[in-house]
Design an enzyme around this catalytic site. Structure first.
Site, PDB file in Angstrom:
ATOM      1  N   GLY A  46       0.839  -1.184   0.000  1.00 47.93           N
ATOM      2  CA  GLY A  46       0.000   0.000   0.000  1.00 47.93           C
ATOM      3  C   GLY A  46       0.873   1.232   0.000  1.00 47.93           C
ATOM      4  N   HIS A  55       1.744   3.272   2.422  1.00 53.53           N
ATOM      5  CA  HIS A  55       2.751   3.289   3.482  1.00 53.53           C
ATOM      6  C   HIS A  55       3.921   2.400   3.105  1.00 53.53           C
ATOM      7  CE1 HIS A  55       4.608   1.986   7.314  1.00 53.53           C
ATOM      8  NE2 HIS A  55       4.567   3.283   7.534  1.00 53.53           N
ATOM      9  N   CYS A  56       3.628   1.196   2.623  1.00 54.08           N
ATOM     10  CA  CYS A  56       4.692   0.264   2.218  1.00 54.08           C
ATOM     11  C   CYS A  56       5.597   0.908   1.168  1.00 54.08           C
ATOM     12  CB  CYS A  56       4.096  -1.003   1.616  1.00 54.08           C
ATOM     13  SG  CYS A  56       3.032  -1.954   2.707  1.00 54.08           S
ATOM     14  N   ALA A  57       4.974   1.552   0.190  1.00 55.12           N
ATOM     15  CA  ALA A  57       5.729   2.129  -0.922  1.00 55.12           C
ATOM     16  C   ALA A  57       6.532   3.355  -0.515  1.00 55.12           C
ATOM     17  CB  ALA A  57       4.781   2.489  -2.065  1.00 55.12           C
ATOM     18  N   SER A  58       6.213   3.949   0.635  1.00 56.12           N
ATOM     19  CA  SER A  58       6.902   5.170   1.050  1.00 56.12           C
ATOM     20  C   SER A  58       8.061   4.901   2.003  1.00 56.12           C
ATOM     21  CB  SER A  58       5.910   6.122   1.727  1.00 56.12           C
ATOM     22  OG  SER A  58       5.492   5.610   2.980  1.00 56.12           O
TER      23      SER A  58
END
Length: 134
Positions: free
Chosen positions: A119, A121-124
Site C-alpha cells: 500500500g 505506506h509500504c511504498a513510502s
C-alpha cells in the site's frame, strides 16, 4: 494474504499510546477476527484504540486482496489514503482525516500498489543508499 500480514495493514500508532486499527464492515470481511483480537489485545495493554472502517472484502478475480485504509502514507502536510472502489472508501478517508486534523487528507486509488503487494505506506518506506551492503 500475500503481504504475509504486514503490520501497516493492521495497526498504526497515530499519537502517543494511540493505535489506529480497522474494524470489520461486514460479515464477509476476511479479517474480522484479526481486527477484534488486535483491539482486545491493545486495550488490555492499556493502549487507546481509534478505529477506522475496513474496505471489506476486496477481490481481484478469485484472489482476496489485502486491502486496508490503515496503509495510509503521512507526509509533512498531507495524508494519502488508499481507496479500493469499495462502498466504504469515503468513510475510510474521513476516519483517517479525523486522526490527523493538522493535515489535509485525500483518498487515491490504491489498486496498482495493492497488486504489487503493498500500500502507500509500504511504498513510502526507506530504501538503502546505492552500494549499501548488510
Amino acid at each position: 494474504d500475500h503481504t504475509d500480514g504486514h503490520v501497516d495493514n493492521l495497526a498504526r500508532f497515530v499519537a502517543p499510546n494511540t493505535l489506529c486499527l480497522p474494524r470489520a464492515t461486514g460479515k464477509d470481511d476476511p479479517n474480522a477476527a484479526i481486527y477484534a483480537d488486535a483491539k482486545a489485545r491493545a486495550e488490555a495493554a492499556g493502549v487507546t484504540v481509534k478505529q477506522i472502517p475496513s474496505p471489506g472484502r476486496v477481490t481481484s478475480g478469485d484472489h482476496v486482496e489485502p486491502a486496508s485504509y490503515a496503509n495510509f502514507a503521512i507526509t509533512s502536510h498531507l495524508v494519502v489514503v488508499p481507496t479500493f472502489d469499495s462502498p466504504h472508501d469515503a468513510e475510510g478517508v474521513a476516519a483517517v482525516a479525523e486522526l490527523f486534523p493538522d493535515r489535509a487528507t485525500i483518498g487515491l486509488p490504491g489498486d496498482a500498489v495493492l497488486a504489487g503487494g503493498g500500500g502507500f505506506h509500504c511504498a513510502s518506506q526507506q530504501m538503502p543508499a546505492a552500494g549499501w551492503r548488510p
